[in-house]
Structure formats: structure tokens, C-alpha cells
Design a protein around this motif. Structure first.
Motif, PDB file in Angstrom:
ATOM      1  N   LEU A   9     -12.906  59.132  53.897  1.00  0.00           N
ATOM      2  CA  LEU A   9     -13.590  58.576  55.060  1.00  0.00           C
ATOM      3  C   LEU A   9     -14.885  57.958  54.557  1.00  0.00           C
ATOM      4  O   LEU A   9     -15.761  58.658  54.035  1.00  0.00           O
ATOM      5  CB  LEU A   9     -13.889  59.666  56.087  1.00  0.00           C
ATOM      6  CG  LEU A   9     -14.599  59.175  57.351  1.00  0.00           C
ATOM      7  CD1 LEU A   9     -13.647  58.337  58.208  1.00  0.00           C
ATOM      8  CD2 LEU A   9     -15.161  60.338  58.162  1.00  0.00           C
ATOM      9  N   VAL A  10     -15.006  56.640  54.706  1.00  0.00           N
ATOM     10  CA  VAL A  10     -16.194  55.928  54.256  1.00  0.00           C
ATOM     11  C   VAL A  10     -17.154  55.808  55.433  1.00  0.00           C
ATOM     12  O   VAL A  10     -16.772  55.384  56.533  1.00  0.00           O
ATOM     13  CB  VAL A  10     -15.828  54.539  53.715  1.00  0.00           C
ATOM     14  CG1 VAL A  10     -17.092  53.791  53.260  1.00  0.00           C
ATOM     15  CG2 VAL A  10     -14.842  54.667  52.547  1.00  0.00           C
ATOM     16  N   VAL A  11     -18.411  56.216  55.203  1.00  0.00           N
ATOM     17  CA  VAL A  11     -19.423  56.189  56.259  1.00  0.00           C
ATOM     18  C   VAL A  11     -20.652  55.446  55.766  1.00  0.00           C
ATOM     19  O   VAL A  11     -20.889  55.328  54.553  1.00  0.00           O
ATOM     20  CB  VAL A  11     -19.816  57.621  56.698  1.00  0.00           C
ATOM     21  CG1 VAL A  11     -18.612  58.356  57.272  1.00  0.00           C
ATOM     22  CG2 VAL A  11     -20.413  58.407  55.535  1.00  0.00           C
ATOM     23  N   ARG A  19     -23.254  53.041  51.683  1.00  0.00           N
ATOM     24  CA  ARG A  19     -21.999  53.715  51.972  1.00  0.00           C
ATOM     25  C   ARG A  19     -21.718  54.850  50.998  1.00  0.00           C
ATOM     26  O   ARG A  19     -22.024  54.761  49.807  1.00  0.00           O
ATOM     27  CB  ARG A  19     -20.828  52.707  51.942  1.00  0.00           C
ATOM     28  CG  ARG A  19     -20.958  51.608  52.981  1.00  0.00           C
ATOM     29  CD  ARG A  19     -19.759  50.680  52.970  1.00  0.00           C
ATOM     30  NE  ARG A  19     -19.866  49.649  53.988  1.00  0.00           N
ATOM     31  CZ  ARG A  19     -18.917  48.774  54.271  1.00  0.00           C
ATOM     32  NH1 ARG A  19     -17.781  48.798  53.569  1.00  0.00           N
ATOM     33  NH2 ARG A  19     -19.083  47.877  55.223  1.00  0.00           N
ATOM     34  N   VAL A  20     -21.111  55.910  51.534  1.00  0.00           N
ATOM     35  CA  VAL A  20     -20.588  57.002  50.724  1.00  0.00           C
ATOM     36  C   VAL A  20     -19.219  57.358  51.270  1.00  0.00           C
ATOM     37  O   VAL A  20     -18.848  56.977  52.389  1.00  0.00           O
ATOM     38  CB  VAL A  20     -21.525  58.242  50.758  1.00  0.00           C
ATOM     39  CG1 VAL A  20     -22.868  57.944  50.127  1.00  0.00           C
ATOM     40  CG2 VAL A  20     -21.694  58.745  52.172  1.00  0.00           C
ATOM     41  N   ALA A  21     -18.448  58.089  50.481  1.00  0.00           N
ATOM     42  CA  ALA A  21     -17.085  58.451  50.867  1.00  0.00           C
ATOM     43  C   ALA A  21     -16.932  59.965  50.884  1.00  0.00           C
ATOM     44  O   ALA A  21     -17.396  60.657  49.973  1.00  0.00           O
ATOM     45  CB  ALA A  21     -16.082  57.824  49.902  1.00  0.00           C
ATOM     46  N   LEU A  22     -16.282  60.487  51.918  1.00  0.00           N
ATOM     47  CA  LEU A  22     -16.001  61.912  52.050  1.00  0.00           C
ATOM     48  C   LEU A  22     -14.508  62.134  51.902  1.00  0.00           C
ATOM     49  O   LEU A  22     -13.703  61.414  52.515  1.00  0.00           O
ATOM     50  CB  LEU A  22     -16.453  62.420  53.431  1.00  0.00           C
ATOM     51  CG  LEU A  22     -17.910  62.167  53.817  1.00  0.00           C
ATOM     52  CD1 LEU A  22     -18.134  62.567  55.271  1.00  0.00           C
ATOM     53  CD2 LEU A  22     -18.843  62.922  52.903  1.00  0.00           C
ATOM     54  N   PRO A  23     -14.082  63.108  51.089  1.00  0.00           N
ATOM     55  CA  PRO A  23     -12.650  63.400  50.974  1.00  0.00           C
ATOM     56  C   PRO A  23     -12.053  63.712  52.347  1.00  0.00           C
ATOM     57  O   PRO A  23     -12.589  64.525  53.108  1.00  0.00           O
ATOM     58  CB  PRO A  23     -12.603  64.623  50.056  1.00  0.00           C
ATOM     59  CG  PRO A  23     -13.883  64.537  49.250  1.00  0.00           C
ATOM     60  CD  PRO A  23     -14.891  63.960  50.195  1.00  0.00           C
ATOM     61  N   GLY A 103     -16.805  50.702  46.106  1.00  0.00           N
ATOM     62  CA  GLY A 103     -18.021  51.071  45.387  1.00  0.00           C
ATOM     63  C   GLY A 103     -18.759  52.243  45.994  1.00  0.00           C
ATOM     64  O   GLY A 103     -19.833  52.607  45.505  1.00  0.00           O
ATOM     65  N   ALA A 104     -18.216  52.865  47.055  1.00  0.00           N
ATOM     66  CA  ALA A 104     -18.901  53.978  47.708  1.00  0.00           C
ATOM     67  C   ALA A 104     -18.810  55.233  46.848  1.00  0.00           C
ATOM     68  O   ALA A 104     -17.743  55.569  46.320  1.00  0.00           O
ATOM     69  CB  ALA A 104     -18.283  54.245  49.080  1.00  0.00           C
ATOM     70  N   ALA A 105     -19.928  55.928  46.688  1.00  0.00           N
ATOM     71  CA  ALA A 105     -19.942  57.174  45.925  1.00  0.00           C
ATOM     72  C   ALA A 105     -19.159  58.245  46.674  1.00  0.00           C
ATOM     73  O   ALA A 105     -19.300  58.412  47.885  1.00  0.00           O
ATOM     74  CB  ALA A 105     -21.373  57.628  45.699  1.00  0.00           C
TER      75      ALA A 105
END
Length: 435
Positions: A9-11, A19-23, A103-105
Motif C-alpha cells: 500500500l503506497v501512501v 511516498r512510502v510503501a507498507l506491506p 521509488g517508494a521506500a
């Protein structure tokens, strides 16, 4: 198709859409930003607590969790995630669910939260201010917990009722000490100087001292409002996660029947260093004697009476209208629809033979319970708490049948004490008030 374990889930964290990404396997739901209850003394990343399914949900500002010095961004959504325990993560926006975060961490939610929040496990210690252990089996139901409600900078807080010696009014306006914004100086109190603490400044909410004073532990806590007395079940109080306490003034959160959360404050943590030192005052206050009975002071026709705080279930504005009961005694003002049934409302002025009161708009309804009977008492006001010592209470010489069975000797004079069991028991014996 990619499995859920391979999706993210990219937020967006801020207006610049960092932007960052959550599993995805850690994400449970997306929700609007809920009403939050602030935790005094908590880390900047903790935006507050929200009521969810009968428990207090920690809600974190994800941007400040990653960078504590970051400016809080206006949150747009809450991501409900699993990080050893459920947590809410405030984000500026949700970009979408994808198998490739670009490119989101990618964030490890569990590791990120582990250093901030302590896991709650079955049987974890309950609030130290209230004693006991959550989840510990005890014989029979535990009694309700008494709390004193506070209004500080427009927000709701509470203190353990047993810690409050009395409630009074600030004698004159005072200003915070420039060297210590929470220090309001002193006020005369029972032959000594009582140190005053601005509760709003102590909680980091700015200087908004108010005019009401809760006296406890040798200090006076000044707030906008003090009262009413609240009665809650022990299981409705959640402790603050241990990792968030850090010596702060919050010791727990109370879940009220309407679903709101009220922050429970620790009296020991609020007192400044040395405030309870007996050497700090030449004439210390009389100690609270074990067994001293706190009384809620009510006003009736310019007179003051006391009700045992243990019998008071709540104080609210008097209703504008009541349902009349044909053939009822003149002391029964009517019935009020409440959750769980109809509440008989007694006009206490009439019970005590006092002149009729004014318009209901300025009156209060005090709900009391005794002997299995619950009823509302119409009074002119109820906003003080006193705690007379056991030796200061004596029975009246000519006890009447109106419920006034004892008097308490206070510094300001005698206070007639109303016994709810006698007052309500008489109504029950006459068959006028339902149990």
C-alpha cells in the motif's frame, strides 16, 4: 496475479507527496481520521488515542514517526495496521495498492513501531493509579471506579476520586509565573499557603488557568471546570502503553458509555518536585483520614447540602421537560427516558420543604443510586467536592424523614448530609418510584 504478501500500500506523507510503501499483509483497513484523545507527555509521533471496538487504539503520525522533527501534515486518511498490536497510521493520502512500489521506500511497520509502543498482552498491569491487574480473576464483580472529571483548555480529563481532597473556587484571578508557566503562586487555604498549579500549562496546552481548583496532595490544580463525579467499570479503563508513559502525567484512558475517551491523569506525576514536602509549608493541611467520606456539595435555595460521592452516578443539566405521572406525590417531578429505562426525577426542594425553584434551564440533575434504586435529584447546582474527616460527621439530633440524617463540621460551617438510601427507600416503600 501477485499474492497479498507481495503487494504494497503506497501512501503519501505530506503535501509534497513524499511516498512510502507498507506491506499489504500488515494493513487491516483504511478509515477516515477519527476523533483523537491527546496523551500528555507522549512522543510527538503519537497523535492521540481513538476508541475502537471497546479499546483505546494508538494513532501515530507516520511522517513524524519517521522524522520526529518533521512538521505534522494535515492527515487525510488513517491506515489501520498490525504491528504486534493494532495501530492507526495517519497519512496525507493513499496512492494505491500495487505489486511494485516504484521509488517508494518500503517500511517494516513492526520494527518501526516496536521502539515506540509496548505490546499489550493478556494480564498486563492495569493503571498503577487505580491498582489491580487487568485480566486477573477476582471473586465477584469489582466495584465501580470513582473519577473526578476535569475540563482543561476545552478538553476532558479525569483524576481518581480518592486522590481529590476537595474542590473549591479560585479566590481571585492569578497569572502564571514567567519563570514557570505552570506556577500560579499560592492561595490561602485552611491556615496555610496552598501552592497552585495551572493544569493547562502543566499538560502543555498553554496558559488557560480557569477558576476551579481541585485540591490534592498538598497542591491545588487549577482548571476551567472540575466535576462531575464519574462512575465507571474497572474494565473501561485502559492503561497507557508502558513505552509511552515516560514519566508523563497520563496514567490511563477511560472509555465512557458514549464511546469517547477521557485521559486519566496521575496525581503523583502532576505534582511538581517538592510540592508534597512537609517542610515546604509552615502549616501543612490536615491529612485525609482513612475512611473519610467524600461529599458532593449541592446547592438548594441558597443553602448547601452534601451527598455521598459513592452514591452519585452523574451530574448533568436538568432536562427541559419531564413526563408527568398522574397521581404521583408532589415530590416526584416526573420521569426521564434514559438508556435502560425510565428514571424517576425527584424535586429535592420539595422533599426538604424549601421554596419552589426557578426555571429548569439553570438547574442540575444529579443521578444517585442506593439500595438498588436509581433516581434523579433536581438541584440548583452541584460543582464542589469536600472530604470531611470521619470525626467531623455526626448524626442530627432530631432526624427528619427527608433524608437529612447527618451533619458535617466544615471550616465554613455545618453541612447537612442527605442519605440517598433513606430518601429513595421512602419513595420505594410508598410504591412511588420503580427500582
Amino acid at each position: 496475479m501477485a499474492e497479498a504478501s507481495d503487494r504494497f500500500l503506497v501512501v503519501a506523507l505530506d503535501a509534497e507527496e513524499t511516498r512510502v510503501a507498507l506491506p499489504a499483509q500488515r494493513v487491516r483497513a483504511l478509515a477516515p481520521v477519527p476523533a483523537l484523545t491527546r496523551v500528555p507527555g507522549a512522543p510527538a509521533a503519537l497523535a492521540g488515542l481513538a476508541g475502537r471496538r471497546g479499546a483505546a487504539l494508538p494513532v501515530l503520525d507516520l511522517a513524524r514517526l519517521l522524522a520526529p522533527a518533521a512538521r505534522p501534515a494535515p492527515p487525510g486518511r488513517m491506515v489501520l495496521a498490525e504491528a504486534g498490536e493494532p495501530v492507526g497510521l495517519l497519512v496525507a493520502g493513499v496512492v494505491g495498492l500495487t505489486a511494485e512500489p516504484g521509488g517508494a521506500a518500503i517500511l517494516d511497520v513492526s520494527d518501526l513501531v516496536a521502539g515506540l509502543l509496548a505490546r499489550r498482552v493478556a494480564g498486563s498491569a492495569a493503571s498503577p493509579a487505580l491498582g489491580g491487574r487487568a485480566g486477573t480473576a477476582e471473586p465477584g464483580p469489582r466495584p465501580d471506579v470513582g473519577l473526578m472529571a476535569l475540563t482543561v483548555a476545552g478538553r476532558s480529563y479525569a483524576l481518581p476520586l480518592d486522590a481529590v481532597d476537595t474542590v473549591t473556587r479560585l479566590p481571585e484571578p492569578v497569572a502564571p509565573n514567567p519563570a514557570n508557566g505552570a506556577d500560579l503562586g499560592t492561595m490561602p487555604w485552611r491556615g496555610r499557603a496552598l501552592p497552585l498549579l495551572c493544569l493547562s500549562a502543566r499538560l502543555g496546552l498553554g496558559a488557560s488557568p480557569g477558576r476551579r481548583v481541585a485540591v490534592l496532595g498538598g497542591i491545588g490544580l487549577v482548571a476551567e471546570g472540575v466535576g462531575p463525579v464519574l462512575r465507571v467499570r474497572p474494565e473501561a479503563i485502559d492503561p497507557v502503553p508502558r513505552a509511552l508513559r515516560r514519566g508523563g502525567p497520563a496514567t490511563g484512558f477511560v472509555r465512557l458509555d458514549d464511546g469517547t475517551l477521557v485521559c486519566l491523569l496521575s496525581p503523583d506525576a502532576l505534582a511538581p518536585a517538592g510540592a508534597q514536602d512537609p517542610e515546604s509549608s509552615p502549616a501543612p493541611a490536615a491529612p485525609v483520614v482513612a475512611g473519610a467520606e467524600p461529599m458532593v456539595v449541592i446547592d438548594l435555595a441558597g443553602r448547601a447540602y452534601g451527598l455521598p460521592a459513592g452514591a452519585v452516578r452523574g451530574v448533568q443539566r436538568a432536562p427541559e421537560a419531564l413526563t408527568r405521572v398522574p397521581g404521583a406525590p408532589h415530590t416526584l417531578a416526573g420521569m426521564l427516558a434514559m438508556r435502560g429505562g425510565a428514571l424517576p426525577v425527584i424535586d429535592l426542594r420539595r422533599c426538604l420543604g424549601l421554596p419552589p425553584g426557578g426555571e429548569a434551564g439553570g438547574r442540575r440533575l444529579v443521578t444517585v443510586e442506593a439500595g438498588g434504586v436509581r433516581a434523579g435529584l433536581l438541584v440548583d447546582g452541584a460543582a464542589r467536592l469536600v472530604r470531611p474527616t470521619s470525626g467531623a460527621i455526626r448524626p442530627v439530633a432530631d432526624a427528619r424523614d427527608d433524608g437529612v440524617t447527618r451533619v458535617a463540621e466544615l471550616p465554613e460551617g455545618l453541612l447537612g448530609l442527605i442519605e440517598p438510601a433513606a430518601l429513595l427507600g421512602r419513595a420505594v416503600s410508598a410504591g412511588r418510584a420503580p427500582a
